[in-house]
Design an enzyme around this catalytic site. Sequence first.
Site, PDB file in Angstrom:
ATOM      1  N   ASP A  16       0.825  -1.214   0.000  1.00 25.91           N
ATOM      2  CA  ASP A  16       0.000   0.000   0.000  1.00 25.91           C
ATOM      3  C   ASP A  16       0.863   1.269   0.000  1.00 25.91           C
ATOM      4  OD1 ASP A  16      -2.393   1.368  -0.025  1.00 25.91           O
ATOM      5  OD2 ASP A  16      -2.598   1.404   2.152  1.00 25.91           O
ATOM      6  N   ARG A  20      -0.020   7.658  -2.816  1.00 25.36           N
ATOM      7  CA  ARG A  20       0.543   8.754  -2.023  1.00 25.36           C
ATOM      8  C   ARG A  20       1.985   9.045  -2.442  1.00 25.36           C
ATOM      9  NH1 ARG A  20      -0.867   6.148   3.448  1.00 25.36           N
ATOM     10  NH2 ARG A  20      -1.504   4.483   2.042  1.00 25.36           N
ATOM     11  N   TRP A  21       2.711   8.004  -2.799  1.00 23.17           N
ATOM     12  CA  TRP A  21       4.095   8.197  -3.260  1.00 23.17           C
ATOM     13  C   TRP A  21       4.088   9.127  -4.479  1.00 23.17           C
ATOM     14  CZ3 TRP A  21       6.901   7.699  -7.676  1.00 23.17           C
ATOM     15  CH2 TRP A  21       8.296   7.692  -7.559  1.00 23.17           C
ATOM     16  N   HIS A  33       2.085   3.402  -9.147  1.00 26.60           N
ATOM     17  CA  HIS A  33       1.871   1.961  -9.356  1.00 26.60           C
ATOM     18  C   HIS A  33       3.026   1.351 -10.156  1.00 26.60           C
ATOM     19  CE1 HIS A  33      -1.941   2.318  -7.449  1.00 26.60           C
ATOM     20  NE2 HIS A  33      -2.521   3.007  -8.417  1.00 26.60           N
ATOM     21  N   GLU A  63     -12.359  -4.616  -4.071  1.00 24.43           N
ATOM     22  CA  GLU A  63     -12.938  -3.279  -3.885  1.00 24.43           C
ATOM     23  C   GLU A  63     -12.226  -2.209  -4.717  1.00 24.43           C
ATOM     24  OE1 GLU A  63     -12.190  -5.350  -1.221  1.00 24.43           O
ATOM     25  OE2 GLU A  63     -14.291  -5.955  -1.055  1.00 24.43           O
ATOM     26  N   TRP A  65     -12.001  -1.987  -7.769  1.00 21.76           N
ATOM     27  CA  TRP A  65     -12.801  -1.633  -8.953  1.00 21.76           C
ATOM     28  C   TRP A  65     -13.539  -0.322  -8.734  1.00 21.76           C
ATOM     29  CZ3 TRP A  65     -11.853  -4.150 -13.286  1.00 21.76           C
ATOM     30  CH2 TRP A  65     -11.450  -5.493 -13.233  1.00 21.76           C
ATOM     31  N   ARG A  67     -12.418   2.421  -7.704  1.00 19.69           N
ATOM     32  CA  ARG A  67     -11.580   3.616  -7.917  1.00 19.69           C
ATOM     33  C   ARG A  67     -11.982   4.305  -9.230  1.00 19.69           C
ATOM     34  NH1 ARG A  67      -5.593   2.681  -5.440  1.00 19.69           N
ATOM     35  NH2 ARG A  67      -6.340   1.950  -3.439  1.00 19.69           N
ATOM     36  N   LEU A 127      11.256 -20.073  -4.995  1.00 17.12           N
ATOM     37  CA  LEU A 127      10.317 -19.243  -4.241  1.00 17.12           C
ATOM     38  C   LEU A 127       8.942 -19.353  -4.895  1.00 17.12           C
ATOM     39  CD1 LEU A 127       9.900 -16.763  -2.121  1.00 17.12           C
ATOM     40  CD2 LEU A 127      10.101 -15.336  -4.151  1.00 17.12           C
ATOM     41  N   ARG A 177       2.177  -4.785   6.149  1.00 17.37           N
ATOM     42  CA  ARG A 177       1.431  -3.777   5.391  1.00 17.37           C
ATOM     43  C   ARG A 177       2.253  -2.496   5.382  1.00 17.37           C
ATOM     44  NH1 ARG A 177      -4.816  -2.363   4.550  1.00 17.37           N
ATOM     45  NH2 ARG A 177      -4.511  -0.484   3.302  1.00 17.37           N
ATOM     46  N   ILE A 184      -6.691  -4.722   7.532  1.00 16.24           N
ATOM     47  CA  ILE A 184      -6.500  -5.890   6.671  1.00 16.24           C
ATOM     48  C   ILE A 184      -7.074  -5.662   5.265  1.00 16.24           C
ATOM     49  CG2 ILE A 184      -8.562  -7.127   7.507  1.00 16.24           C
ATOM     50  CD1 ILE A 184      -5.278  -8.931   7.014  1.00 16.24           C
ATOM     51  N   SER A 185      -8.048  -4.752   5.126  1.00 19.27           N
ATOM     52  CA  SER A 185      -8.630  -4.398   3.820  1.00 19.27           C
ATOM     53  C   SER A 185      -9.022  -5.612   2.978  1.00 19.27           C
ATOM     54  CB  SER A 185      -7.679  -3.488   3.029  1.00 19.27           C
ATOM     55  OG  SER A 185      -7.449  -2.288   3.721  1.00 19.27           O
TER      56      SER A 185
HETATM   57  C1  IPE Z   1      -5.351  -2.670  -0.138  1.00 23.77           C
HETATM   58  O1  IPE Z   1      -5.068  -1.311  -0.264  1.00 23.77           O
HETATM   59  C2  IPE Z   1      -5.341  -3.338  -1.479  1.00 23.77           C
HETATM   60  C3  IPE Z   1      -4.040  -3.479  -2.113  1.00 23.77           C
HETATM   61  C4  IPE Z   1      -2.886  -3.105  -1.611  1.00 23.77           C
HETATM   62  C5  IPE Z   1      -4.062  -4.100  -3.394  1.00 23.77           C
HETATM   63  P1  IPE Z   1      -6.218  -0.208  -0.380  1.00 23.77           P
HETATM   64  O2  IPE Z   1      -5.529   1.088  -0.534  1.00 23.77           O
HETATM   65  O3  IPE Z   1      -7.192  -0.588  -1.423  1.00 23.77           O
HETATM   66  O4  IPE Z   1      -6.923  -0.315   1.051  1.00 23.77           O
HETATM   67  P2  IPE Z   1      -7.850   0.733   1.809  1.00 23.77           P
HETATM   68  O5  IPE Z   1      -8.898   1.168   0.841  1.00 23.77           O
HETATM   69  O6  IPE Z   1      -6.970   1.873   2.231  1.00 23.77           O
HETATM   70  O7  IPE Z   1      -8.378  -0.010   2.987  1.00 23.77           O
HETATM   71  C1  IPE Z   2      -1.719   0.213  -3.310  1.00 21.43           C
HETATM   72  O1  IPE Z   2      -1.451   1.569  -3.355  1.00 21.43           O
HETATM   73  C2  IPE Z   2      -1.940  -0.379  -4.680  1.00 21.43           C
HETATM   74  C3  IPE Z   2      -3.339  -0.695  -4.982  1.00 21.43           C
HETATM   75  C4  IPE Z   2      -4.332  -0.641  -4.147  1.00 21.43           C
HETATM   76  C5  IPE Z   2      -3.629  -1.111  -6.335  1.00 21.43           C
HETATM   77  P1  IPE Z   2      -2.619   2.640  -3.316  1.00 21.43           P
HETATM   78  O2  IPE Z   2      -3.012   2.957  -4.708  1.00 21.43           O
HETATM   79  O3  IPE Z   2      -3.718   2.198  -2.431  1.00 21.43           O
HETATM   80  O4  IPE Z   2      -1.860   3.874  -2.680  1.00 21.43           O
HETATM   81  P2  IPE Z   2      -2.438   4.897  -1.630  1.00 21.43           P
HETATM   82  O5  IPE Z   2      -2.890   4.105  -0.429  1.00 21.43           O
HETATM   83  O6  IPE Z   2      -3.566   5.624  -2.288  1.00 21.43           O
HETATM   84  O7  IPE Z   2      -1.287   5.775  -1.314  1.00 21.43           O
HETATM   85 MG    MG Z   3      -4.108   2.458  -0.470  1.00 21.51          MG
END
Ligand code: IPE
Ligand code: IPE
Ligand code: MG
Length: 243
Positions: A16, A20-21, A33, A63, A65, A67, A127, A177, A184-185
């Site tokens: 995750d 933000r990066w 990404h 979830e 999807w 976005r 691995l 995480r 845990i999302s």
């Molecule tokens: C969890 O991250 C899913 C992945 C890293 C693929 P999210 O960014 O989607 O989680 P929430 O929405 O902050 O809980």
């Molecule tokens: C995790 O990074 C990757 C996916 C969920 C696909 P995020 O895209 O959730 O990054 P933040 O949490 O918005 O920074």
């Molecule tokens: Mg995220």
Amino acid sequence: MTSPSVVPHHIAIVMDGNGRWASKRFLPRVVGHKQGVDALRRCVKACADRGVGVLTVFAFSSENWNRPAEEVSGLMSLFAMALTREVPQLKADGVQIHFVGERTTLSEKVIAGIEQAELSTASNTRLILNVCFNYGGRWDIVQAAEKLVAQGQPVTELNLNGAMALAHVPDPDLVIRTGGEQRISNFLLWQTAYSEFYFSDKLWPEFDEEALDLAIEAFSQRERRFGKTSGQLAEQAIIPTVV
Ligand code: IPE
Ligand code: IPE
Ligand code: MG
């Protein structure tokens, strides 16, 4: 860094913080990404070098999807591109790849790529890499239960365990995480019953070998009791002397 005493056999990671990066650098989220793919490549190598047996990563949740359409399509294109670009090297490095999640809603081309990657790395043993894509922990439990019902098998813990999407590997020992959130999302809900959790404030593209070693070091210091007491564990550790 000195080598940690206990390397977890199975590490699972919620990667995750990509968005933000990118935002911090005034870049589009998809750039984050892309950096995330680079971080994953480094992490796979680092895990293999440290003797980790299984690495399971959360790449796209059920979830995600929800976005914005632009980000979802960017993630789908990136996934297809990474399939083509990364698999040959992973194959050469002895990595056995599995894709875990609902496949039917993915494009035909991506499904074919997934199947080809799994088939061509099936005999690798260095691995095991499980990429959770279009995955949700609730989806996993439901699909396992449906499988049992279709086969007319009783819904027991053992049967359900065998029908889960990660039945080919033992449960994760350590869940990492990144990105600072402590939740845990909808990741591995069933399989993390007794996993140790480690939260890193580093954003996923910044997660490097040193950060991985810190997580492994923290894991080494945990006492996994599995419902027992510390006293019982100490007793188990004493080798009985033969009289
Ligand atoms: C969890 O991250 C899913 C992945 C890293 C693929 P999210 O960014 O989607 O989680 P929430 O929405 O902050 O809980
Ligand atoms: C995790 O990074 C990757 C996916 C969920 C696909 P995020 O895209 O959730 O990054 P933040 O949490 O918005 O920074
Ligand atoms: Mg995220």
